[in-house]
Design a protein around this motif. Structure first.
Motif, mmCIF file in Angstrom:
data_model
loop_
_atom_site.group_PDB
_atom_site.id
_atom_site.type_symbol
_atom_site.label_atom_id
_atom_site.label_comp_id
_atom_site.label_asym_id
_atom_site.label_seq_id
_atom_site.Cartn_x
_atom_site.Cartn_y
_atom_site.Cartn_z
ATOM 1 N N ARG B 14 0.881 -1.340 0.160
ATOM 2 C CA ARG B 14 0.051 0.097 0.047
ATOM 3 C C ARG B 14 0.771 1.448 -0.037
ATOM 4 N N THR B 15 0.317 2.299 -0.512
ATOM 5 C CA THR B 15 1.058 3.550 -0.621
ATOM 6 C C THR B 15 1.454 3.964 0.877
ATOM 7 N N GLY B 16 2.601 4.369 1.088
ATOM 8 C CA GLY B 16 3.194 4.678 2.304
ATOM 9 C C GLY B 16 3.962 3.760 3.039
ATOM 10 N N GLU B 17 3.737 2.412 2.631
ATOM 11 C CA GLU B 17 4.344 1.303 3.357
ATOM 12 C C GLU B 17 5.906 1.696 3.015
ATOM 13 N N LYS B 18 6.620 1.034 4.009
ATOM 14 C CA LYS B 18 8.065 0.696 3.770
ATOM 15 C C LYS B 18 8.140 -0.590 3.236
ATOM 16 N N VAL B 19 9.039 -0.825 2.193
ATOM 17 C CA VAL B 19 9.250 -1.849 1.598
ATOM 18 C C VAL B 19 10.652 -2.541 1.161
ATOM 19 N N PHE B 20 10.776 -3.769 1.538
ATOM 20 C CA PHE B 20 12.418 -4.034 1.426
ATOM 21 C C PHE B 20 12.390 -5.046 0.320
ATOM 22 N N LEU B 21 13.334 -4.940 -0.538
ATOM 23 C CA LEU B 21 13.435 -6.077 -1.547
ATOM 24 C C LEU B 21 14.996 -6.650 -1.156
ATOM 25 N N GLU B 22 14.986 -8.155 -1.431
ATOM 26 C CA GLU B 22 16.286 -8.546 -0.801
ATOM 27 C C GLU B 22 16.746 -9.171 -2.070
ATOM 28 N N CYS B 23 17.973 -9.274 -2.135
ATOM 29 C CA CYS B 23 18.858 -10.137 -3.289
ATOM 30 C C CYS B 23 19.876 -10.779 -2.684
ATOM 31 N N VAL B 24 20.138 -11.851 -3.082
ATOM 32 C CA VAL B 24 21.412 -12.618 -2.561
ATOM 33 C C VAL B 24 21.986 -13.475 -3.830
ATOM 34 N N GLN B 25 23.229 -13.342 -3.750
ATOM 35 C CA GLN B 25 24.172 -13.959 -4.781
ATOM 36 C C GLN B 25 25.277 -14.913 -4.321
ATOM 37 N N ASP B 26 25.422 -16.072 -4.924
ATOM 38 C CA ASP B 26 26.265 -17.141 -4.327
ATOM 39 C C ASP B 26 27.572 -17.050 -5.179
ATOM 40 N N MET B 27 27.940 -15.952 -5.897
ATOM 41 C CA MET B 27 29.258 -16.145 -6.634
ATOM 42 C C MET B 27 30.333 -15.488 -6.139
ATOM 43 N N ASP B 28 30.124 -14.705 -4.900
ATOM 44 C CA ASP B 28 31.203 -13.918 -4.500
ATOM 45 C C ASP B 28 31.549 -12.846 -5.271
ATOM 46 N N HIS B 29 30.547 -12.502 -5.758
ATOM 47 C CA HIS B 29 30.858 -10.972 -6.788
ATOM 48 C C HIS B 29 30.943 -9.833 -5.725
ATOM 49 N N GLU B 30 31.652 -8.846 -6.231
ATOM 50 C CA GLU B 30 31.963 -7.762 -5.247
ATOM 51 C C GLU B 30 30.862 -6.599 -5.729
ATOM 52 N N ASN B 31 30.505 -6.541 -6.898
ATOM 53 C CA ASN B 31 29.632 -5.873 -7.630
ATOM 54 C C ASN B 31 28.003 -6.036 -7.490
ATOM 55 N N MET B 32 27.297 -5.448 -7.015
ATOM 56 C CA MET B 32 25.721 -5.610 -7.060
ATOM 57 C C MET B 32 24.993 -4.477 -7.644
ATOM 58 N N LEU B 78 12.259 0.786 -0.115
ATOM 59 C CA LEU B 78 11.482 1.927 -0.497
ATOM 60 C C LEU B 78 10.893 2.493 0.801
ATOM 61 N N GLU B 79 11.503 3.650 1.130
ATOM 62 C CA GLU B 79 11.275 4.343 2.564
ATOM 63 C C GLU B 79 9.647 4.658 2.746
ATOM 64 N N SER B 80 8.938 4.982 1.721
ATOM 65 C CA SER B 80 7.395 5.022 1.677
ATOM 66 C C SER B 80 6.906 4.992 0.126
ATOM 67 N N ALA B 81 6.453 3.893 -0.127
ATOM 68 C CA ALA B 81 5.857 3.410 -1.437
ATOM 69 C C ALA B 81 5.170 4.335 -1.914
ATOM 70 N N SER B 82 5.281 4.803 -3.031
ATOM 71 C CA SER B 82 4.162 5.276 -3.958
ATOM 72 C C SER B 82 3.801 4.491 -5.230
ATOM 73 N N THR B 83 2.855 5.068 -5.660
ATOM 74 C CA THR B 83 2.262 4.283 -6.938
ATOM 75 C C THR B 83 2.995 4.273 -8.020
ATOM 76 N N ASN B 84 3.929 5.272 -8.248
ATOM 77 C CA ASN B 84 4.871 5.469 -9.276
ATOM 78 C C ASN B 84 6.171 4.558 -9.113
ATOM 79 N N GLN B 85 6.177 3.781 -7.870
ATOM 80 C CA GLN B 85 7.123 2.990 -7.928
ATOM 81 C C GLN B 85 6.543 1.593 -8.449
ATOM 82 N N THR B 86 5.510 1.070 -8.744
ATOM 83 C CA THR B 86 5.143 0.120 -9.360
ATOM 84 C C THR B 86 5.827 -0.146 -10.581
ATOM 85 N N SER B 87 6.535 -1.192 -10.431
ATOM 86 C CA SER B 87 7.394 -1.880 -11.406
ATOM 87 C C SER B 87 7.848 -3.185 -11.172
ATOM 88 N N MET B 88 8.879 -3.606 -12.298
ATOM 89 C CA MET B 88 9.567 -4.709 -11.866
ATOM 90 C C MET B 88 10.854 -4.437 -11.745
#
Lengths: 112, 116
Positions: B14-32, B78-88
């Motif tokens: 919902r609009t205004g919520e704080k959203v966390f998206l997590e990403c994990v890699q198993d290749m020991d890469h420095e860059n993300m 996303l500190e405070s989600a907004s509708t324009n942050q709807t995306s992939m």
């Protein structure tokens, strides 16, 4: 900054050859790469050109002309599974800079 | 087999919520990297990190923050989600270096976020 131009859509017949062009404007240039993305899938790396000329990998080839700020991806013997979006990307200049700037993508439709 | 995983394939917030998206890699890469992908706009870089606790703004950082406390994990907030942050949202990783391998970014499957 960086900007890349590529056609938004291309349609080609199964078994044919198709070329997807990419022109770029960059403040510095380290090389041009290509990615493929099927609908609903993640982008996957196809190729990379740092020097002028043609690089061939199976049915796919990639070309670069640094003097023209131009490259292309060539797909031969097209198959239905080649229907996907194709993105060109350039690496930003500057020591330690590993970010890529992507074009907006070309949607390739292969028809029977 | 190299792998980049993302915590969710689909997320509705919902609009205004704080959203966390997590990403994990198993290749020991420095860059993300974190990108968002919208129709007709391609992949646009939000933030990237070249080492633990290091981060740099990409092309569209407004409204987002990131965290990299461990080498294998890169979080987009996303500190405070907004509708324009709807995306992939797509996460990627790569090795450092001056050769072709640094151009090869490995992408996760993506998180389709809908903000209502």
């Amino acid at each position: 900054g960086q900007s890349l131009e590529q056609p938004s859509e291309v349609t080609a017949v199964e078994g044919a050859i198709v070329q997807i062009n990419c022109t770029y404007q960059t403040s510095g240039f380290y090389g041009l790469s290509w990615y493929q993305q099927h609908d609903g899938g993640a982008p996957t790396f196809l190729s990379y050109n740092a020097l002028d000329g043609l690089e061939e990998t199976g049915r796919f080839s990639s070309f670069l002309s640094r003097s023209d700020s131009y490259g292309y991806l060539l797909l031969q013997e097209l198959q239905m599974k080649d229907s996907a979006s194709y993105f060109c990307a350039v690496r930003n200049s500057g020591a330690g800079s590993y970010q890529l700037t992507f074009g907006k993508g070309t949607k390739l439709s292969v028809i029977p | 087999d190299v792998k980049v995983t993302q915590s969710s394939r689909y997320l509705v917030k919902r609009t205004g919520e704080k959203v966390f998206l997590e990403c994990v890699q198993d290749m020991d890469h420095e860059n993300m990297f974190w990108y968002r992908q919208d129709p007709g706009l391609g992949l646009r870089l939000i933030y990237f990190s070249y080492d633990v606790k290091m981060k740099e703004k990409g092309d569209i950082p407004e409204g987002y923050s990131v965290s990299r406390e461990k080498k294998e994990r890169f979080s987009l907030i996303l500190e405070s989600a907004s509708t324009n942050q709807t995306s992939m949202y797509l996460c990627a990783s790569s090795r450092p270096g001056s050769d072709w391998s640094s151009y090869e970014q490995y992408f996760g499957p993506g998180t389709r976020l809908t903000v209502t």
